[in-house]
Write an enzyme that holds these catalytic residues in place. Structure first.
Site, PDB file in Angstrom:
ATOM      1  N   ASN A 171      -6.435  -6.575  -5.442  1.00 38.15           N
ATOM      2  CA  ASN A 171      -7.680  -5.910  -5.830  1.00 38.15           C
ATOM      3  C   ASN A 171      -7.495  -4.412  -6.037  1.00 38.15           C
ATOM      4  OD1 ASN A 171      -7.385  -5.734  -2.872  1.00 38.15           O
ATOM      5  ND2 ASN A 171      -9.375  -4.728  -2.928  1.00 38.15           N
ATOM      6  N   HIS A 172      -6.448  -3.822  -5.464  1.00 33.41           N
ATOM      7  CA  HIS A 172      -6.200  -2.389  -5.656  1.00 33.41           C
ATOM      8  C   HIS A 172      -5.476  -2.091  -6.969  1.00 33.41           C
ATOM      9  CE1 HIS A 172      -7.535  -0.246  -1.984  1.00 33.41           C
ATOM     10  NE2 HIS A 172      -7.539  -1.481  -1.499  1.00 33.41           N
TER      11      HIS A 172
ATOM     12  N   HIS B 171      -3.749 -13.140  -3.857  1.00 34.89           N
ATOM     13  CA  HIS B 171      -4.111 -11.966  -3.060  1.00 34.89           C
ATOM     14  C   HIS B 171      -5.368 -12.213  -2.232  1.00 34.89           C
ATOM     15  CE1 HIS B 171      -4.409  -7.841  -1.774  1.00 34.89           C
ATOM     16  NE2 HIS B 171      -5.692  -7.865  -2.103  1.00 34.89           N
TER      17      HIS B 171
ATOM     18  N   HIS C 111      -4.867  -9.450   1.340  1.00 38.25           N
ATOM     19  CA  HIS C 111      -6.151  -8.758   1.174  1.00 38.25           C
ATOM     20  C   HIS C 111      -6.736  -8.199   2.461  1.00 38.25           C
ATOM     21  CE1 HIS C 111      -9.748  -7.467  -0.788  1.00 38.25           C
ATOM     22  NE2 HIS C 111     -10.540  -8.371  -0.210  1.00 38.25           N
TER      23      HIS C 111
ATOM     24  N   HIS D 133       0.812  -1.225   0.000  1.00 37.17           N
ATOM     25  CA  HIS D 133       0.000   0.000   0.000  1.00 37.17           C
ATOM     26  C   HIS D 133       0.844   1.273   0.000  1.00 37.17           C
ATOM     27  CE1 HIS D 133      -4.017  -1.490  -0.085  1.00 37.17           C
ATOM     28  NE2 HIS D 133      -3.865  -2.256   0.976  1.00 37.17           N
TER      29      HIS D 133
END
Length: 686
Positions: A326-327, A378, A475, A267
């Site tokens: 997913n990002h 993920h 995740h 992130h």
């Protein structure tokens, strides 16, 4: 005595010559302090001076050095004005243009030096242009003829008293803090390697320069360090490798000293990634890295994280494996900060760079199998495509969901930038969005509308069917499990053992400590990574680590609206509507648009939920499906926010509605045709 004095003078002469031949381009303040101090003392011994080094000595050296820079800049401009640039490629043309800008900046902002009274503090000394530090001339400059080249007006001392830089240098904007003035000044920038030959030295330079830039420069200056041309070259090189990898990559580990490091969500926390490389070592022939996705969003350095990992992927494609999270999607990056980060760092070129990253996201594989015994991904497990419905079930209706196989995973078309809500490619959503549960069975995740919940029985079945012993997925952030009734681990250590059955285990791994970087509430969690070693790769050791120190930056995403926990409100707060926005008061539950049109004064905008008749006299809320192809995007670069985001939202909604209408019309026609066919068959039989 004279002989000893001569020996000292000879030694000082050698020191003086040695320092004069050195470059100060890459030295920090303290190193420059020491060298200039040593040089001035040595010069005093050589010249038989019997006085101490004074402020005026240092000011004179500084004045002369800056005057030399200004003269050199004038020479550069004259030389460039006589040059022919025909035949230069884009990268060299960019460097020439940058050099001219730097030289003009030095001349336009040349310092005023107090020559008349050198014994006084240099109150009129200005500062060179911030771009000067990028100049190749400064990079290669030497301390020659006994004159000190002071990069970025770095401070100096003598042995008896500390020279206060804040009083020696006074900037035109009357800011006395030298560190503030140095923030936008950065002397290095990255170039794509000659002949497209990526080397380990180049990758290490990328890491060092990006880490230094994150400490010293503003986001708006980032494009000078990493030009768009380099982003294009690096992403193209990485995509040419990634596109050849299957959806589930097989990682073979040979050798008794082989080991694999599995990393969870990062992130955009670039400095924690650098800590990991420094602590465990960079990828090598005996050390493989597998990253489980979510490289961007919610942190300030998503670009840096992804570029460094792409560089390692290009250098060592069989030792670095980058899976998709997913990002890594248009939807998430537009909502959670990465898109704004790209705009902040690349300005007018932001859309082109952003779309380049999106194209790269689509090429990332979805899972890996390590040493034939460990499955990493993920999100997690997925349904069988053969049992998957063509569209999501209606409200309050359930359907059978069967567990999918690795053979079906290989068939997924991963080129969709956003995950579908339904259709034959819904496995892409499952792999990226699914979550484990302690409740047995496999069922739709009605809360997120994407992915599945699966229980310990599904983990056991998947491991047994594929002769695996361990699943490592990511995740789940610490805040996603906080306050939940499920007995799964809270992730505060950075990992959790969620299922432990006869065939093996299921682990969740999260590698962003002190998450999230922005927002009012921090989880105070540790990050973690897993180390798998020969001969038993299925028995990993988990290593937790605390967050490293990182610079203060402004957030690229507003977490205020996303961090409201309604369960923590008391009854009086829940009943009150005074704290709700106009859009929250206007729209019914589940029918609020994702984009806040209130910023444009619009409170009746369309949303992705529509109310339709349910066939029994009532109504039901139906979600509009996402379309893989959106007409009208990308938008022209001259459209500004917030209108740009509103247009994108509306274009995507229109595309979804068209897709929904076409799908339903096709199904209706097929149903009518089938009814007519059956009617004709009955008539023939009669």
């Amino acid at each position: 005595m004279d002989h000893q004095k001569e020996r000292i003078k000879n030694g000082c002469q050698k020191i003086l010559e040695g320092i004069n031949s050195m470059s100060l381009a890459n030295l920090d303040d303290q190193q420059v302090h020491s060298l200039v101090m040593m040089r001035e003392i040595a010069r005093g011994v050589v010249d038989d001076r019997d006085r101490k080094v004074t402020r005026s000595d240092v000011i004179t050296a500084l004045r002369y050095s800056i005057e030399k820079m200004v003269c050199s800049s004038r020479d550069i401009i004259q030389i460039l004005s006589r040059m022919s640039f025909e035949g230069l490629d884009d990268q060299r043309m960019h460097l020439v243009t940058r050099m001219k800008e730097i030289a003009h900046g030095v001349i336009d902002k040349q310092p005023r030096v107090a020559i008349a009274r050198p014994n006084l503090l240099a109150e009129e000394v200005g500062f060179v242009d911030e771009g000067m530090q990028d100049s190749p001339v400064v990079e290669s400059a030497k301390i020659s003829n006994g004159d000190a080249l002071i990069d970025g007006a770095q401070s100096m001392t003598n042995e008896d008293e500390m020279l206060d830089v804040e009083h020696v240098l006074r900037f035109e904007n009357e800011i006395d803090e030298i560190q503030e003035s140095l923030l936008p000044c950065f002397e290095q920038f990255l170039m794509w390697p000659p002949n497209d030959c990526v080397t380990i030295e180049w990758v290490q330079d990328v890491m060092v320069i990006l880490e230094q830039a994150s400490q010293k420069m503003l986001p708006s200056e980032f494009c000078h360090v990493v030009p768009t041309l380099l982003v294009d070259k690096l992403t193209d090189a990485a995509c040419s490798i990634l596109c050849k990898e299957p959806n589930c990559v097989e990682i073979n580990c040979e050798g008794e000293d082989s080991r694999v490091i599995v990393v969870g969500a990062i992130h955009g926390q670039f400095h924690d990634l650098m800590f990991l490389f420094k602590h465990e070592g960079v990828p090598s022939e005996n050390q493989i890295y597998v990253f489980n996705g979510n490289y961007v969003d919610k942190g300030a350095w998503g670009i840096e994280v992804f570029l460094v990992l792409l560089a390692w992927k290009v250098l060592m494609p069989h030792r670095v494996f980058l899976l998709r999270g997913n990002h890594e999607s248009r939807y998430c990056t537009a909502r959670y900060g990465f898109k704004k980060e790209v705009w902040a760092k690349y300005g007018d070129q932001g859309d082109d760079v952003y779309n380049k990253f999106l194209e790269c996201f689509k090429e990332l594989p979805l899972a890996s199998v390590i040493a034939n015994c460990v499955y990493t991904t993920h999100g997690g497990l997925f349904r069988s495509i053969h049992a998957a419905p063509s569209q999501r079930p209606k409200r309050n209706k359930t359907h059978r969901v069967d567990l999918g196989s690795l053979a079906e995973l290989f068939e997924v078309k991963r080129s969709c930038i956003d995950c579908p809500y339904e259709g034959p490619n819904i496995l892409l959503s499952d792999v990226l969005w699914s979550r484990p549960s302690n409740r047995y069975g496999l069922r739709d995740n009605t809360g997120h509308k994407l992915g599945l919940w699966w229980g310990p029985d599904c983990t056991e079945e998947f491991l047994k069917n594929h002769s695996l012993k361990l699943i490592i997925r990511s995740h789940d952030e610490p805040d996603s499990r906080a306050g939940k009734d499920d007995d799964l681990g809270n992730m505060l250590r950075g990992y959790s053992i969620d299922h432990d059955g006869e065939s093996g285990k299921l682990c969740t791994l999260f590698s962003a400590p002190d998450y999230p970087q922005f927002g009012k509430r921090r989880c105070n969690n540790k990050g973690a990574y897993a180390v798998l070693k020969f001969p038993d790769f299925a028995s990993p050791s988990f290593h937790s680590f605390k967050g490293t120190e990182r610079p203060m930056v402004d957030p690229y995403v507003d977490f205020g609206a996303n961090n409201i926990d309604s369960s923590k409100l008391d009854s009086s707060q829940s009943a009150s509507t005074s704290t709700l926005s106009a859009s929250e008061r206007f729209y019914p539950e589940r029918m609020r648009p994702e984009f806040d049109f209130g910023a444009l004064g619009i409170y009746n905008a369309p949303c992705w939920s529509v109310e339709l008749p349910d066939g029994s006299g009532g109504t039901q809320v139906v979600e509009v499906p996402r379309a893989s192809l959106v007409e009208g995007l990308p938008l022209p670069s001259n459209i500004q926010e917030p209108h740009k985001a509103a247009y994108e939202y509306l274009f995507e909604l229109v595309a979804g509605l068209k897709h929904m209408i076409v799908t339903r019309e096709t199904e209706n026609r097929a149903r009518v045709s089938a009814l007519r066919s059956r009617a004709r068959k009955r008539k023939g039989q009669g």
